[in-house]
Motif scaffolding. Structure first.
Motif, PDB file in Angstrom:
ATOM      1  N   HIS A   1      -3.562 -60.638  13.323  1.00  0.00           N
ATOM      2  CA  HIS A   1      -4.115 -59.372  13.828  1.00  0.00           C
ATOM      3  C   HIS A   1      -3.529 -58.227  13.017  1.00  0.00           C
ATOM      4  O   HIS A   1      -2.562 -58.409  12.275  1.00  0.00           O
ATOM      5  CB  HIS A   1      -3.754 -59.172  15.312  1.00  0.00           C
TER       6      HIS A   1
ATOM      7  N   ASP B   1      -2.078 -54.169  13.855  1.00  0.00           N
ATOM      8  CA  ASP B   1      -1.751 -53.332  15.008  1.00  0.00           C
ATOM      9  C   ASP B   1      -2.748 -52.171  15.059  1.00  0.00           C
ATOM     10  O   ASP B   1      -3.402 -51.852  14.078  1.00  0.00           O
ATOM     11  CB  ASP B   1      -0.301 -52.861  14.924  1.00  0.00           C
TER      12      ASP B   1
ATOM     13  N   HIS C   1      -0.784 -59.683  10.278  1.00  0.00           N
ATOM     14  CA  HIS C   1       0.440 -60.459  10.476  1.00  0.00           C
ATOM     15  C   HIS C   1       0.263 -61.408  11.651  1.00  0.00           C
ATOM     16  O   HIS C   1      -0.706 -61.281  12.421  1.00  0.00           O
ATOM     17  CB  HIS C   1       1.647 -59.530  10.660  1.00  0.00           C
TER      18      HIS C   1
HETATM   19 NI    NI Z   1       1.387 -56.860  15.537  1.00  0.00          NI
END
Ligand code: NI
Ligand code: OGA
Length: 350
Positions: A205, A207, A264
């Protein structure tokens, strides 16, 4: 055979951020700012040291969190997330979050800015707003979480000043614009030892917001896929006293991709219980996130390479709508009310 022309292995930079915290312009400040700018352009991920956070605070939080996670499920469930609903606070069990569509192999505690039931946004049931749910046991966790929250907010603001300077903008650019009242979220995660190669602690994903400040224990397990290096997944080192900083989608959007939100994921292959403490510093809830007036031409869009195949640049709206749409995918049952509320802001790209 080692070749003389082979390039050194790619490593995330470790940046001394003390000049940012001293508040006076200096040569070391400009060196720090250019390291941050270079790291944001090249990696979207970097490590920081000399950030001024008391190392014993993380140690205390670590020990208290382990005590909480060791409690029986029914005790932890006293503050399960369903209690706060779309305020998105409290505990969820292993498998309770679907970061990239599959259950993550982690359990966690979610916190945000403490708002009383009388706050107009809480009364109006604006998602992600509300009071925190702290466990009754161990009782000291509340105080330590509140202290960590304050420290990370302070450090996050200082880092955003560094990011603004790196972009050749006034240092208070974010404070004066989209992060005047930053949305701050904090989580404590427990990753049990991984049992299978195919299961992820957190799936791939990016952030969502501006920057993430992550403290982690010594287990390791965080991996990043760098935007400008074809080296596959790179392991992020777990170094004592060092925080991991990474950029979220809104910084990618604001800079039109000059800075990328880097994908990540986590697998805890250490054989031990891993704890991590991500803190998210995001735009104000009502901020309309648009491209910043930056020098030079931006790079081309990267939607086809993104983990979700969606362009963050084609999106327009307030940060609150973006975040609610993302979070309701990770916790679908908490947000049925939000999804059913078709009178609310349009979330068409999701
Ligand atoms: Ni993350
Ligand atoms: C996250 C995340 C990494 C970790 O919460 O977004 O990527 O090590 N966490 O827990």
């Amino acid at each position: 055979m080692a070749s003389l022309t082979s390039s050194p292995p790619v490593q995330l930079p470790l940046i001394d951020v003390s000049p940012l915290l001293q508040g006076s312009p200096s040569e070391s400040l400009s060196a720090c700012v250019s390291s941050i700018d270079a790291a944001c352009r090249e990696f979207g991920f970097f490590l920081i040291e000399n950030h001024g956070v008391d190392p014993t605070l993380q140690q205390r939080m670590h020990e208290l969190s382990l005590q909480f996670f060791a409690l029986p499920e029914e005790v932890k469930a006293e503050i399960k997330m369903d209690v706060g609903g779309s305020a998105w606070r409290g505990w969820f069990p292993v498998g309770g979050e679907l970061t990239s569509g599959l259950p993550d192999q982690k359990e966690g505690l979610y916190f945000g800015a403490e708002l009383p039931a009388t706050d107009p946004r809480v009364a109006a049931k604006v998602p992600l707003h509300g009071p925190n749910l702290f466990p009754a046991s161990p009782p000291q966790l509340k105080e330590v979480v509140n202290e960590w929250f304050g420290e990370m907010r302070r450090l996050g603001k200082a880092l955003l000043r560094g990011v603004a300077l790196g972009l050749k903008m006034p240092e208070d650019y974010f404070e004066q614009n989209i992060a005047a009242d930053p949305t701050c979220l904090f989580r404590i995660f427990h990753y049990p030892p991984s049992k299978s190669a195919s299961e992820w602690g957190v799936g791939e994903h990016t952030d969502y917001g501006l920057i993430t400040l992550l403290a982690q224990d010594s287990c390791g397990g965080l991996q990043v896929k760098l935007p400008h290096h074809d080296v596959g997944w790179l392991s992020v080192p777990a170094l004592p006293g060092v925080l991991v900083i990474n950029l979220g989608d809104m910084l990618d959007r604001l800079t039109e991709g000059r800075y990328r939100s880097t994908p990540h994921r986590v697998k805890n292959a250490s054989g031990r219980d891993r704890l991590s403490f991500p803190f998210f510093v995001d735009p104000s809830w009502d901020a309309v996130v648009k491209a910043m007036p930056l020098e030079g031409a931006p790079p081309s869009d990267d939607a086809s390479r993104r983990w979700d195949g969606k362009s963050v640049h084609a999106w327009e709206g307030t940060y609150g709508t973006y975040l609610t749409a993302k979070v309701s995918k990770c916790f679908p049952e908490l947000f049925t009310e939000v999804q059913e509320n078709k009178d609310g802001p349009k979330q068409s790209m999701y």
